[in-house]
Design an enzyme around this catalytic site. Structure first.
Site, short mmCIF file in Angstrom:
data_model
loop_
_atom_site.label_atom_id
_atom_site.label_comp_id
_atom_site.label_asym_id
_atom_site.label_seq_id
_atom_site.Cartn_x
_atom_site.Cartn_y
_atom_site.Cartn_z
N LYS A 53 4.31 -5.61 -0.19
CA LYS A 53 5.55 -5.76 0.58
C LYS A 53 6.63 -6.52 -0.17
O LYS A 53 7.83 -6.34 0.10
CB LYS A 53 5.26 -6.47 1.90
CG LYS A 53 4.57 -5.62 2.94
CD LYS A 53 5.53 -4.69 3.64
CE LYS A 53 4.93 -4.06 4.89
NZ LYS A 53 5.88 -3.22 5.61
N SER A 304 -3.43 -1.95 -0.70
CA SER A 304 -2.07 -2.44 -0.46
C SER A 304 -1.94 -3.94 -0.29
O SER A 304 -0.87 -4.51 -0.48
CB SER A 304 -1.48 -1.74 0.77
OG SER A 304 -2.28 -2.01 1.91
#
Length: 402
Positions: A53, A304
């Site tokens: 992110k 991720s």
């Protein structure tokens, strides 16, 4: 809304260069034995702040005007976007406020505060936090930084796709988590721009499959979610821009169960030496659960994030061990007289079962007055070993209760 072009992704790569890590790709030989494919992990769990992110958050912040910076920034997040925004804003001297669900892992809340943001917690899912963030933004005039439905955020996440193609030229398939769709749409755009033949597969948690429903309906729609250990992708409504891009560039969306995700987290720790949070483990969960039918492919799974809540790790691993038959609980009906429990323990010793816990009780309904129930928790090798132990206990003359 502005469309995301490959030129924007290339520009993002230059914009955030030096501020984020170029994360490595490693091969997992064990996965080839299990799936028939060569499987590689793109380790965004080793990224700054522990998640991909930070790429999109930094790219967005670096494109703000001076006026927008002066007003401060606000964002809603389940935890990972929060940390990226907080880090980027603090580094540029910008005030940041992050609204997070009340159920967000404590580790992510504390990390976000540690990066310098003011944290507000509300509701139980991302969408509750988003609603509150919009209210605060209207009151304060702060600049809202959307976690996924923003061209600059998507472009930032797309830099992962560029790195995958550059570092793994013979890749045939890329599997990526889907929540709101930012990482999946960004990577898919980059990968398809550089190598159109690569198959893009997105993975959602069954308990929050908003993008799958959005693609079916042709537009984002609000779904009813249920709790998931993949909190990073627990989104009730997919993004408008991301939905359009996923429809255009992602070839297939599959879903995985909570049990699938738990098993994948354990597998990554044991066989891959990788710590992944629930969302980050979903691509591996899809492979292990047989959701990917292809064989003989070079597959890259995007891990991720690795911001696991330590308080949840024990529960998740314990659940996965039970599912695999490596932990088991037996309720053995034992005659209430000297030496009977010892006989049960002898069976367990002969079968090389490690005893973790024993609890005896006569206060159970449905047992005879001269019996007890011994609840015994053991460690065993696998499901076959567990079943052998159950058979041996019965053959020794003892009843097993559910």
């Amino acid at each position: 809304m502005e469309k995301v072009t490959f030129d924007m992704i290339k520009e993002a790569a230059e914009t955030i260069k030096g501020s984020v890590k170029r994360t490595q790709i490693i091969e997992c030989p064990t996965m080839e034995k299990l799936t028939g494919n060569k499987v590689f992990f793109k380790l965004e769990n080793l990224q700054k702040t522990g998640s991909f992110k930070v790429r999109g958050a930094l790219n967005k912040i670096m494109h703000l005007t001076e006026e927008e910076k002066a007003r401060g920034v606000i964002a809603s997040s389940a935890g990972n976007h929060a940390q990226g925004v907080a880090l980027g804003a603090t580094n540029l001297g910008i005030k940041s406020t992050i609204v997070m669900p009340g159920t967000a892992p404590l580790s992510k809340v504390m990390a976000t505060r540690g990066y310098g943001a003011e944290v507000v917690q509300v509701g139980t899912v991302y969408d509750d936090a988003y609603k509150k963030a919009c209210e605060i933004q209207a009151e304060t005039g702060a600049t809202f930084l959307h976690p996924f439905d923003d061209p600059y955020v998507i472009a930032g996440q797309g830099t992962i796709g560029m790195e995958i193609i550059e570092d793994l030229e013979d890749v045939d398939m890329v599997i990526v988590p889907i929540g709101g769709g930012g990482i999946a749409s960004g990577i898919a755009k980059a990968v398809k721009s550089l190598k159109p033949s690569v198959k893009m597969v997105g993975v959602e948690a069954e308990n929050a499959a908003s993008m799958l429903e959005a693609v079916k309906q042709g537009c984002p729609c609000t779904i009813k979610t249920t709790p998931t250990i993949a909190d990073g992708i627990a989104v009730a409504r997919a993004g408008q821009l991301t939905c359009e891009m996923i429809r255009d560039y992602v070839d297939e969306i599959v879903t995985v169960s909570e049990d699938d995700i738990a098993r994948a987290i354990l597998f990554l720790m044991e066989k891959g030496k990788v710590v992944a949070e629930g969302a980050g483990a979903t691509p591996v969960a899809a492979l292990l659960a047989g959701k990917i039918k292809e064989q003989g492919q070079n597959i890259c799974c995007v891990i991720s994030g690795g911001n696991s809540d330590i308080n949840m790790i024990e529960r998740i691993i314990n659940k996965a061990l039970i599912l695999e038959g490596r932990k088991a609980e037996f309720n053995v009906v034992v005659p209430d007289r000297a030496g009977e429990l010892f006989k049960v323990l002898q069976v367990l010793a002969e079968k090389k079962a490690n005893i973790l816990r024993i609890n005896q009780s006569m206060y159970k309904t449905g047992i005879k007055i001269n019996n007890q129930v011994a609840k015994i928790v053991i460690e065993c090798a696998n499901a076959e070993h567990r079943n052998e132990i159950a058979v041996a206990i019965r053959e020794a003359g003892f009843e097993l209760r559910p």
